[in-house]
Design a protein around this motif. Structure first.
Motif, PDB file in Angstrom:
ATOM      1  N   MET A  38       0.835  -1.185   0.000  1.00 59.13           N
ATOM      2  CA  MET A  38       0.000   0.000   0.000  1.00 59.13           C
ATOM      3  C   MET A  38       0.883   1.253   0.000  1.00 59.13           C
ATOM      4  SD  MET A  38      -2.980   0.889   2.695  1.00 59.13           S
ATOM      5  CE  MET A  38      -2.994   2.530   3.318  1.00 59.13           C
ATOM      6  N   SER A  39       0.577   2.191  -0.864  1.00 57.03           N
ATOM      7  CA  SER A  39       1.360   3.421  -0.982  1.00 57.03           C
ATOM      8  C   SER A  39       0.888   4.475   0.004  1.00 57.03           C
ATOM      9  CB  SER A  39       1.236   4.008  -2.385  1.00 57.03           C
ATOM     10  OG  SER A  39       1.670   3.112  -3.354  1.00 57.03           O
ATOM     11  N   THR A  40       1.826   5.279   0.450  1.00 57.28           N
ATOM     12  CA  THR A  40       1.530   6.435   1.292  1.00 57.28           C
ATOM     13  C   THR A  40       2.099   7.659   0.597  1.00 57.28           C
ATOM     14  OG1 THR A  40       1.695   5.110   3.299  1.00 57.28           O
ATOM     15  CG2 THR A  40       1.905   7.487   3.555  1.00 57.28           C
ATOM     16  N   GLN A  41       1.290   8.693   0.477  1.00 54.48           N
ATOM     17  CA  GLN A  41       1.775   9.927  -0.134  1.00 54.48           C
ATOM     18  C   GLN A  41       2.219  10.884   0.960  1.00 54.48           C
ATOM     19  OE1 GLN A  41      -1.644  11.069  -2.516  1.00 54.48           O
ATOM     20  NE2 GLN A  41      -0.646  10.265  -4.333  1.00 54.48           N
ATOM     21  N   ILE A  42       3.327  11.555   0.716  1.00 56.89           N
ATOM     22  CA  ILE A  42       3.808  12.598   1.620  1.00 56.89           C
ATOM     23  C   ILE A  42       3.326  13.917   1.034  1.00 56.89           C
ATOM     24  CG2 ILE A  42       5.815  13.703   2.639  1.00 56.89           C
ATOM     25  CD1 ILE A  42       7.260  10.988   2.350  1.00 56.89           C
ATOM     26  N   ILE A  43       2.594  14.668   1.844  1.00 56.17           N
ATOM     27  CA  ILE A  43       1.903  15.873   1.398  1.00 56.17           C
ATOM     28  C   ILE A  43       2.589  17.117   1.957  1.00 56.17           C
ATOM     29  CG2 ILE A  43      -0.343  17.072   1.437  1.00 56.17           C
ATOM     30  CD1 ILE A  43      -0.383  14.356  -0.041  1.00 56.17           C
ATOM     31  N   ALA A  44       2.642  18.173   1.143  1.00 59.41           N
ATOM     32  CA  ALA A  44       3.206  19.447   1.595  1.00 59.41           C
ATOM     33  C   ALA A  44       2.284  20.081   2.637  1.00 59.41           C
ATOM     34  CB  ALA A  44       3.374  20.393   0.412  1.00 59.41           C
ATOM     35  N   PRO A  45       2.821  20.399   3.827  1.00 60.72           N
ATOM     36  CA  PRO A  45       1.988  21.021   4.852  1.00 60.72           C
ATOM     37  C   PRO A  45       1.819  22.532   4.653  1.00 60.72           C
ATOM     38  CG  PRO A  45       4.180  20.628   5.722  1.00 60.72           C
ATOM     39  CD  PRO A  45       4.147  20.059   4.319  1.00 60.72           C
ATOM     40  N   VAL A  46       2.753  23.137   3.925  1.00 61.87           N
ATOM     41  CA  VAL A  46       2.757  24.592   3.716  1.00 61.87           C
ATOM     42  C   VAL A  46       3.193  24.894   2.290  1.00 61.87           C
ATOM     43  CG1 VAL A  46       3.267  25.139   6.149  1.00 61.87           C
ATOM     44  CG2 VAL A  46       5.144  24.795   4.552  1.00 61.87           C
ATOM     45  N   PRO A  47       2.911  26.101   1.786  1.00 60.96           N
ATOM     46  CA  PRO A  47       3.412  26.484   0.467  1.00 60.96           C
ATOM     47  C   PRO A  47       4.874  26.910   0.564  1.00 60.96           C
ATOM     48  CG  PRO A  47       2.203  28.315   1.411  1.00 60.96           C
ATOM     49  CD  PRO A  47       2.087  27.155   2.389  1.00 60.96           C
ATOM     50  N   GLY A  48       5.580  26.850  -0.545  1.00 61.70           N
ATOM     51  CA  GLY A  48       6.960  27.326  -0.565  1.00 61.70           C
ATOM     52  C   GLY A  48       7.795  26.589  -1.582  1.00 61.70           C
ATOM     53  N   ILE A  49       9.112  26.613  -1.374  1.00 61.67           N
ATOM     54  CA  ILE A  49      10.070  25.944  -2.257  1.00 61.67           C
ATOM     55  C   ILE A  49      10.562  24.689  -1.550  1.00 61.67           C
ATOM     56  CG2 ILE A  49      12.256  26.137  -3.501  1.00 61.67           C
ATOM     57  CD1 ILE A  49      11.783  29.190  -3.509  1.00 61.67           C
ATOM     58  N   PHE A  50      10.440  23.548  -2.233  1.00 63.53           N
ATOM     59  CA  PHE A  50      10.860  22.266  -1.665  1.00 63.53           C
ATOM     60  C   PHE A  50      12.330  22.018  -1.973  1.00 63.53           C
ATOM     61  CE2 PHE A  50      11.455  17.626  -2.217  1.00 63.53           C
ATOM     62  CZ  PHE A  50      11.230  17.249  -0.903  1.00 63.53           C
ATOM     63  N   TYR A  51      13.086  21.680  -0.933  1.00 66.32           N
ATOM     64  CA  TYR A  51      14.503  21.337  -1.075  1.00 66.32           C
ATOM     65  C   TYR A  51      14.717  19.911  -0.590  1.00 66.32           C
ATOM     66  CZ  TYR A  51      15.216  26.395  -1.396  1.00 66.32           C
ATOM     67  OH  TYR A  51      15.163  27.712  -1.762  1.00 66.32           O
ATOM     68  N   ARG A  52      15.448  19.137  -1.379  1.00 68.75           N
ATOM     69  CA  ARG A  52      15.732  17.743  -1.006  1.00 68.75           C
ATOM     70  C   ARG A  52      16.979  17.604  -0.148  1.00 68.75           C
ATOM     71  NH1 ARG A  52      15.737  14.114  -6.153  1.00 68.75           N
ATOM     72  NH2 ARG A  52      16.488  12.712  -4.545  1.00 68.75           N
ATOM     73  N   ARG A  53      17.707  18.694   0.073  1.00 71.96           N
ATOM     74  CA  ARG A  53      18.935  18.630   0.875  1.00 71.96           C
ATOM     75  C   ARG A  53      18.927  19.729   1.932  1.00 71.96           C
ATOM     76  NH1 ARG A  53      23.129  17.770  -2.975  1.00 71.96           N
ATOM     77  NH2 ARG A  53      21.638  17.157  -4.518  1.00 71.96           N
ATOM     78  N   PRO A  54      19.620  19.511   3.056  1.00 73.99           N
ATOM     79  CA  PRO A  54      19.607  20.494   4.142  1.00 73.99           C
ATOM     80  C   PRO A  54      20.372  21.777   3.821  1.00 73.99           C
ATOM     81  CG  PRO A  54      21.042  18.652   4.692  1.00 73.99           C
ATOM     82  CD  PRO A  54      20.344  18.294   3.404  1.00 73.99           C
ATOM     83  N   ALA A  55      21.313  21.706   2.888  1.00 76.79           N
ATOM     84  CA  ALA A  55      22.090  22.872   2.461  1.00 76.79           C
ATOM     85  C   ALA A  55      22.633  22.560   1.060  1.00 76.79           C
ATOM     86  CB  ALA A  55      23.234  23.138   3.429  1.00 76.79           C
ATOM     87  N   PRO A  56      22.939  23.601   0.278  1.00 79.96           N
ATOM     88  CA  PRO A  56      23.392  23.362  -1.106  1.00 79.96           C
ATOM     89  C   PRO A  56      24.599  22.426  -1.231  1.00 79.96           C
ATOM     90  CG  PRO A  56      22.918  25.677  -0.779  1.00 79.96           C
ATOM     91  CD  PRO A  56      22.815  25.018   0.574  1.00 79.96           C
ATOM     92  N   ASP A  57      25.484  22.429  -0.223  1.00 81.41           N
ATOM     93  CA  ASP A  57      26.693  21.601  -0.292  1.00 81.41           C
ATOM     94  C   ASP A  57      26.543  20.262   0.429  1.00 81.41           C
ATOM     95  OD1 ASP A  57      26.548  22.826   2.190  1.00 81.41           O
ATOM     96  OD2 ASP A  57      28.710  23.074   2.386  1.00 81.41           O
ATOM     97  N   LYS A  58      25.324  19.928   0.838  1.00 83.81           N
ATOM     98  CA  LYS A  58      25.074  18.676   1.563  1.00 83.81           C
ATOM     99  C   LYS A  58      24.382  17.658   0.658  1.00 83.81           C
ATOM    100  CE  LYS A  58      26.398  20.344   5.564  1.00 83.81           C
ATOM    101  NZ  LYS A  58      27.664  19.990   6.142  1.00 83.81           N
ATOM    102  N   ALA A  59      24.473  16.386   1.035  1.00 88.33           N
ATOM    103  CA  ALA A  59      23.788  15.317   0.302  1.00 88.33           C
ATOM    104  C   ALA A  59      22.286  15.406   0.555  1.00 88.33           C
ATOM    105  CB  ALA A  59      24.315  13.964   0.760  1.00 88.33           C
ATOM    106  N   PRO A  60      21.477  14.902  -0.386  1.00 88.50           N
ATOM    107  CA  PRO A  60      20.025  14.886  -0.165  1.00 88.50           C
ATOM    108  C   PRO A  60      19.671  14.086   1.093  1.00 88.50           C
ATOM    109  CG  PRO A  60      20.520  14.389  -2.458  1.00 88.50           C
ATOM    110  CD  PRO A  60      21.837  14.376  -1.705  1.00 88.50           C
ATOM    111  N   PHE A  61      18.543  14.462   1.707  1.00 86.71           N
ATOM    112  CA  PHE A  61      18.062  13.721   2.877  1.00 86.71           C
ATOM    113  C   PHE A  61      17.860  12.254   2.505  1.00 86.71           C
ATOM    114  CE2 PHE A  61      16.589  18.029   4.019  1.00 86.71           C
ATOM    115  CZ  PHE A  61      17.047  18.113   5.324  1.00 86.71           C
ATOM    116  N   VAL A  62      17.188  12.001   1.382  1.00 86.96           N
ATOM    117  CA  VAL A  62      16.946  10.643   0.880  1.00 86.96           C
ATOM    118  C   VAL A  62      16.874  10.683  -0.640  1.00 86.96           C
ATOM    119  CG1 VAL A  62      15.716   9.736   2.902  1.00 86.96           C
ATOM    120  CG2 VAL A  62      14.433  10.877   1.114  1.00 86.96           C
ATOM    121  N   GLU A  63      17.069   9.514  -1.240  1.00 85.55           N
ATOM    122  CA  GLU A  63      16.939   9.365  -2.691  1.00 85.55           C
ATOM    123  C   GLU A  63      15.828   8.362  -2.965  1.00 85.55           C
ATOM    124  OE1 GLU A  63      18.566  11.023  -4.919  1.00 85.55           O
ATOM    125  OE2 GLU A  63      20.535  11.563  -4.118  1.00 85.55           O
TER     126      GLU A  63
END
Length: 78
Positions: free
Chosen positions: A1-26
């Protein structure tokens, strides 16, 4: 069964904590319930986006630096 992760707020989504860091997950990574998969920035305020379920992150529906609105699907967990 799939679960969708939903945006709680509007804005810009970033996959990494900082530009020089690895993504949180792939796509294909195992994730735990409560694990941070990205952040949404709006007016220099950052909101963590967390998985509500454990499983494998199947795909992201939003690109890194993509605009999201409240209720938009960010990713799918299987």
């Amino acid at each position: 069964m799939s679960t969708q992760i939903i945006a709680p707020v509007p804005g810009i989504f970033y996959r990494r904590p900082a530009p020089d860091k690895a993504p949180f997950v792939e796509a294909g990574d195992a994730v735990e319930a409560g694990q941070t998969i990205g952040v949404i920035e709006i007016m220099k305020q950052f909101t963590e986006v967390r998985s509500e379920a454990a499983g494998v992150l199947e795909s992201f529906a939003v690109e890194d630096f993509g605009m999201v609105g409240p209720g938009d699907v960010i990713a799918t967990i299987n």
